[in-house]
Design a protein around this motif. Structure first.
Motif, PDB file in Angstrom:
ATOM      1  N   TRP A   1       0.860  -1.181   0.000  1.00  0.00           N
ATOM      2  CA  TRP A   1       0.000   0.000   0.000  1.00  0.00           C
ATOM      3  C   TRP A   1       0.895   1.229   0.000  1.00  0.00           C
ATOM      4  CZ3 TRP A   1      -4.628   1.071  -1.395  1.00  0.00           C
ATOM      5  CH2 TRP A   1      -5.270   2.248  -0.982  1.00  0.00           C
TER       6      TRP A   1
ATOM      7  N   ALA B   1      -2.781   8.074  -0.875  1.00  0.00           N
ATOM      8  CA  ALA B   1      -1.698   7.092  -0.821  1.00  0.00           C
ATOM      9  C   ALA B   1      -1.013   7.066  -2.185  1.00  0.00           C
ATOM     10  CB  ALA B   1      -2.256   5.714  -0.469  1.00  0.00           C
TER      11      ALA B   1
ATOM     12  N   GLN C   1      -3.104   4.779  -5.013  1.00  0.00           N
ATOM     13  CA  GLN C   1      -4.382   4.133  -4.729  1.00  0.00           C
ATOM     14  C   GLN C   1      -5.386   4.379  -5.845  1.00  0.00           C
ATOM     15  OE1 GLN C   1      -5.302   6.943  -1.282  1.00  0.00           O
ATOM     16  NE2 GLN C   1      -7.332   6.643  -2.164  1.00  0.00           N
TER      17      GLN C   1
ATOM     18  N   ASN D   1      -2.532  -5.530   5.236  1.00  0.00           N
ATOM     19  CA  ASN D   1      -2.247  -5.635   3.798  1.00  0.00           C
ATOM     20  C   ASN D   1      -1.931  -7.046   3.313  1.00  0.00           C
ATOM     21  OD1 ASN D   1      -2.657  -2.879   3.127  1.00  0.00           O
ATOM     22  ND2 ASN D   1      -0.651  -2.384   3.987  1.00  0.00           N
TER      23      ASN D   1
ATOM     24  N   TRP E   1      -8.211  -8.371  -0.286  1.00  0.00           N
ATOM     25  CA  TRP E   1      -7.131  -7.464   0.128  1.00  0.00           C
ATOM     26  C   TRP E   1      -7.737  -6.229   0.778  1.00  0.00           C
ATOM     27  CZ3 TRP E   1      -4.672  -3.166  -3.051  1.00  0.00           C
ATOM     28  CH2 TRP E   1      -3.480  -2.710  -2.463  1.00  0.00           C
ATOM     29  N   ARG E   2      -7.180  -5.809   1.898  1.00  0.00           N
ATOM     30  CA  ARG E   2      -7.622  -4.613   2.619  1.00  0.00           C
ATOM     31  C   ARG E   2      -9.141  -4.637   2.832  1.00  0.00           C
ATOM     32  NH1 ARG E   2      -4.188  -0.515   3.320  1.00  0.00           N
ATOM     33  NH2 ARG E   2      -5.825   1.080   3.215  1.00  0.00           N
TER      34      ARG E   2
END
Length: 279
Positions: free
Chosen positions: A84, A100, A111, A133, A184-185
């Motif tokens: 990330w 990000a 991102q 993550n 993911w996330r």
């Protein structure tokens, strides 16, 4: 079949789907235009607009571009996680916002690569979302090997893929790459970000010739967000024998409208990222 015909003749659905795609394309242009203006002149969202991302190559069907790659790293214990970007504060239209974004492998990784198909409103794309993550096994594993050894939420270890040079199922050729389906996330969220992880000797070789791939993959392991850029369906890598009809048995195939992606060819793609909603 003409060069402009995105659907093989044997699909038996080209005339109908082409009309749908044509309408979607026009609608998409309208949305893209609106997003471009909003990202510059409106406070209705954060970020968005034109972005250059690294994606798996779209090679056929109506999808407008490839699905975004997720850079990965392997920790000291051998577990695989997505990278990330670093979170920073920027001033946009006189307002300070967090985003990000960082330099990785000679490119700007952001991102915004993942802000499409509704993901822009997911909790996991909040720059400061509390996540470790790591890729986690999803609730409906796409492969028998994964269903046999993983429970939902389990992390993936490099040893899970140690037979990647021989692995195969009943779709396509063996030894091309061993996959897994993951999230993911997405810890304790209403919406999950679907990801496919693959370990392949093809990626190991490609990383030796590419600064980006050397930085964003490890030991032949790479990942991408698994949400088709056409109508946001969830495609599959080596998931169905139907894919052979479209020469996609060793590629990523979307069964909804026959879009095909080559996961082993990572390309630079320019598209319109949708803005994140403001808090």
């Amino acid at each position: 079949m003409s060069a402009d015909d995105k659907y093989p003749e044997e699909s038996g659905r080209r005339r109908f789907v082409k009309g749908v795609v044509g309408g979607a394309t026009l609608a998409g242009l309208g949305v893209a235009g609106t997003v471009s203006v909003q990202s510059l002149t409106s406070a209705s969202g954060i970020g968005g607009g034109p972005v250059e991302a690294m994606t798996i190559d779209r090679t056929g069907g109506p999808a407008p571009y490839g699905m975004p790659q997720v850079p990965i790293e392997i920790d000291d214990e051998g577990y695989i996680r997505g990278v990330w970007p670093e979170v920073d504060t920027e001033e946009v239209q006189g307002v300070e916002v967090e985003i990000a974004r960082e330099e990785l492998g000679g490119l700007q990784y952001s991102q915004e690569w993942f802000q499409y198909c509704g993901h822009q409103s997911y909790e996991g794309l909040d720059p400061n979302f509390d996540s470790d993550n790591y890729f986690k096994s999803d609730s409906a594993p796409g492969y028998d090997w994964q269903a046999d050894v993983k429970d939902e939420g389990d992390r993936f270890h490099i040893d899970d893929f140690d037979d990647y040079e021989e692995w195969g199922n009943d779709v396509g050729n063996s030894g091309v790459g061993k996959p897994a389906t993951a999230t993911w996330r997405s810890e304790d969220t209403d919406n999950v970000i679907p990801v496919v992880i693959i370990r392949s000797s093809r990626m190991e070789e490609a990383a030796q010739e590419s600064e980006w791939l050397d930085a964003s993959t490890d030991e032949g392991v790479f990942a991408f967000v698994n949400k088709c850029t056409h109508f946001c369906c969830v495609p599959g890598y080596k998931r169905t024998g139907e894919s052979a009809r479209y020469n996609a048995e060793d590629r990523v195939y979307c069964q909804c409208h026959q879009s095909v992606y080559d996961p082993f060819n990572i390309v630079s793609t320019l598209y319109i990222a949708l803005p994140r909603p403001q808090d």
